[in-house]
Design a protein around this motif. Structure first.
Motif, mmCIF file in Angstrom:
data_model
loop_
_atom_site.group_PDB
_atom_site.id
_atom_site.type_symbol
_atom_site.label_atom_id
_atom_site.label_comp_id
_atom_site.label_asym_id
_atom_site.label_seq_id
_atom_site.Cartn_x
_atom_site.Cartn_y
_atom_site.Cartn_z
ATOM 1 N N PRO A 156 0.802 -1.232 0.000
ATOM 2 C CA PRO A 156 0.000 0.000 0.000
ATOM 3 C C PRO A 156 0.831 1.276 0.000
ATOM 4 C CG PRO A 156 -0.868 -1.562 1.606
ATOM 5 C CD PRO A 156 0.454 -2.103 1.135
ATOM 6 N N LEU A 157 2.084 1.193 0.433
ATOM 7 C CA LEU A 157 2.954 2.370 0.482
ATOM 8 C C LEU A 157 3.734 2.577 -0.811
ATOM 9 C CD1 LEU A 157 4.486 1.845 4.032
ATOM 10 C CD2 LEU A 157 2.504 3.233 3.400
ATOM 11 N N LEU A 158 3.820 1.546 -1.631
ATOM 12 C CA LEU A 158 4.648 1.615 -2.826
ATOM 13 C C LEU A 158 3.956 2.305 -3.984
ATOM 14 C CD1 LEU A 158 6.199 -1.965 -2.742
ATOM 15 C CD2 LEU A 158 7.117 0.144 -1.765
ATOM 16 N N GLY A 159 2.671 2.015 -4.166
ATOM 17 C CA GLY A 159 1.948 2.607 -5.286
ATOM 18 C C GLY A 159 2.623 2.288 -6.604
ATOM 19 N N ASP A 160 2.572 3.215 -7.537
ATOM 20 C CA ASP A 160 3.201 3.030 -8.837
ATOM 21 C C ASP A 160 4.611 3.594 -8.872
ATOM 22 O OD1 ASP A 160 0.932 1.821 -9.852
ATOM 23 O OD2 ASP A 160 0.063 3.718 -10.509
ATOM 24 N N ALA A 161 5.060 4.127 -7.765
ATOM 25 C CA ALA A 161 6.384 4.760 -7.712
ATOM 26 C C ALA A 161 7.485 3.710 -7.786
ATOM 27 C CB ALA A 161 6.519 5.569 -6.426
ATOM 28 N N ASP A 162 8.662 4.143 -8.155
ATOM 29 C CA ASP A 162 9.840 3.285 -8.213
ATOM 30 C C ASP A 162 10.401 3.167 -6.798
ATOM 31 O OD1 ASP A 162 11.949 1.780 -9.077
ATOM 32 O OD2 ASP A 162 13.015 3.436 -10.048
ATOM 33 N N ARG A 163 9.788 2.280 -6.006
ATOM 34 C CA ARG A 163 10.126 2.133 -4.596
ATOM 35 C C ARG A 163 10.200 0.666 -4.211
ATOM 36 N NH1 ARG A 163 6.191 6.134 -1.197
ATOM 37 N NH2 ARG A 163 7.268 8.083 -1.666
ATOM 38 N N ALA A 164 10.885 0.408 -3.093
ATOM 39 C CA ALA A 164 10.955 -0.936 -2.527
ATOM 40 C C ALA A 164 11.083 -0.809 -1.024
ATOM 41 C CB ALA A 164 12.152 -1.696 -3.094
ATOM 42 N N ALA A 165 10.712 -1.867 -0.316
ATOM 43 C CA ALA A 165 10.856 -1.897 1.138
ATOM 44 C C ALA A 165 11.108 -3.329 1.584
ATOM 45 C CB ALA A 165 9.604 -1.347 1.819
ATOM 46 N N LEU B 112 14.699 -1.356 5.428
ATOM 47 C CA LEU B 112 15.337 -0.701 4.296
ATOM 48 C C LEU B 112 14.261 -0.254 3.338
ATOM 49 C CD1 LEU B 112 17.725 -0.038 2.287
ATOM 50 C CD2 LEU B 112 17.340 -2.349 1.392
ATOM 51 N N VAL B 113 14.297 1.007 2.935
ATOM 52 C CA VAL B 113 13.434 1.479 1.853
ATOM 53 C C VAL B 113 14.332 2.052 0.772
ATOM 54 C CG1 VAL B 113 11.454 1.932 3.363
ATOM 55 C CG2 VAL B 113 13.031 3.796 2.801
ATOM 56 N N ALA B 114 13.880 1.955 -0.443
ATOM 57 C CA ALA B 114 14.628 2.500 -1.575
ATOM 58 C C ALA B 114 13.647 3.233 -2.474
ATOM 59 C CB ALA B 114 15.317 1.383 -2.348
ATOM 60 N N ALA B 115 14.111 4.336 -3.034
ATOM 61 C CA ALA B 115 13.290 5.130 -3.946
ATOM 62 C C ALA B 115 14.169 5.604 -5.101
ATOM 63 C CB ALA B 115 12.680 6.322 -3.209
ATOM 64 N N VAL C 137 11.594 10.399 1.034
ATOM 65 C CA VAL C 137 12.147 9.110 1.458
ATOM 66 C C VAL C 137 12.036 8.973 2.971
ATOM 67 C CG1 VAL C 137 14.224 7.669 1.550
ATOM 68 C CG2 VAL C 137 13.658 8.927 -0.540
ATOM 69 N N ARG C 138 12.256 10.048 3.709
ATOM 70 C CA ARG C 138 12.114 10.002 5.169
ATOM 71 C C ARG C 138 10.658 9.694 5.560
ATOM 72 N NH1 ARG C 138 16.385 11.579 7.840
ATOM 73 N NH2 ARG C 138 15.707 12.765 9.607
ATOM 74 N N HIS D 189 6.567 5.819 7.517
ATOM 75 C CA HIS D 189 5.305 5.084 7.306
ATOM 76 C C HIS D 189 5.568 3.578 7.249
ATOM 77 C CE1 HIS D 189 2.730 8.554 6.785
ATOM 78 N NE2 HIS D 189 3.564 9.051 5.887
ATOM 79 N N ALA D 190 6.623 3.185 6.560
ATOM 80 C CA ALA D 190 6.961 1.766 6.463
ATOM 81 C C ALA D 190 7.363 1.207 7.821
ATOM 82 C CB ALA D 190 8.079 1.568 5.435
ATOM 83 N N ARG D 191 8.068 2.006 8.619
ATOM 84 C CA ARG D 191 8.475 1.531 9.945
ATOM 85 C C ARG D 191 7.259 1.299 10.838
ATOM 86 N NH1 ARG D 191 12.416 4.382 14.255
ATOM 87 N NH2 ARG D 191 11.479 6.181 13.294
#
Length: 135
Positions: free
Chosen positions: A22-31, A104-107, A116-117, A122-124
């Motif tokens: 739910p936090l990633l959406g369509d963005a170029d992100r990973a967790a 770890l999150v990556a964007a 990113v913060r 939110h991921a934490r």
């Protein structure tokens, strides 16, 4: 053990892999949520070819939380709560979580440090709620 959502059933592995979806959406992100030994507890880290490289990333980061904590203590900065690293190809965020785990999150590289913060925080929160339920 199967988690139920509506009429669908998800295995614990599927629930863990989709924890941050739910936090990633369509963005170029990973967790990824890792234990102290670098084992993936939850999340996915997909490379540009679409392969999940989470286990490889986790293995490289094994012990990083302890190294960061040691550095903070030597510098007299107290306990670490998180850090953001701007690299050539991505912006990464790291934060300690409950049960001696690390997040770890990556964007994408062009993501702002502030975004990113926020993503990291939110991921934490999501990871810690999930860990509380996993006890």
């Amino acid at each position: 053990m199967i988690a139920e959502r509506g009429n669908a059933e998800y295995s614990p592995k599927e629930v863990a892999e989709s924890l941050f979806a739910p936090l990633l959406g369509d963005a170029d992100r990973a967790a990824l949520l890792l234990d102290r030994d670098g084992v993936v507890l939850a999340g996915l880290f997909v490379d540009q070819s679409g392969a999940d490289v989470g286990e490889e990333v986790a293995a490289v980061l094994a012990g990083v939380a302890e190294e960061i904590q040691t550095a903070m203590l030597h510098l007299g900065l107290g306990e670490w709560r998180g850090c953001v690293v701007e690299a050539q190809h991505a912006t990464l965020g790291l934060a300690p979580c409950k049960r001696m785990s690390v997040l770890l999150v990556a964007a994408a590289r062009d993501s702002t440090v502030g975004s990113v913060r926020r993503f990291l925080e939110h991921a934490r929160r999501r990871a810690e709620r999930w860990l509380e339920g996993a006890q």
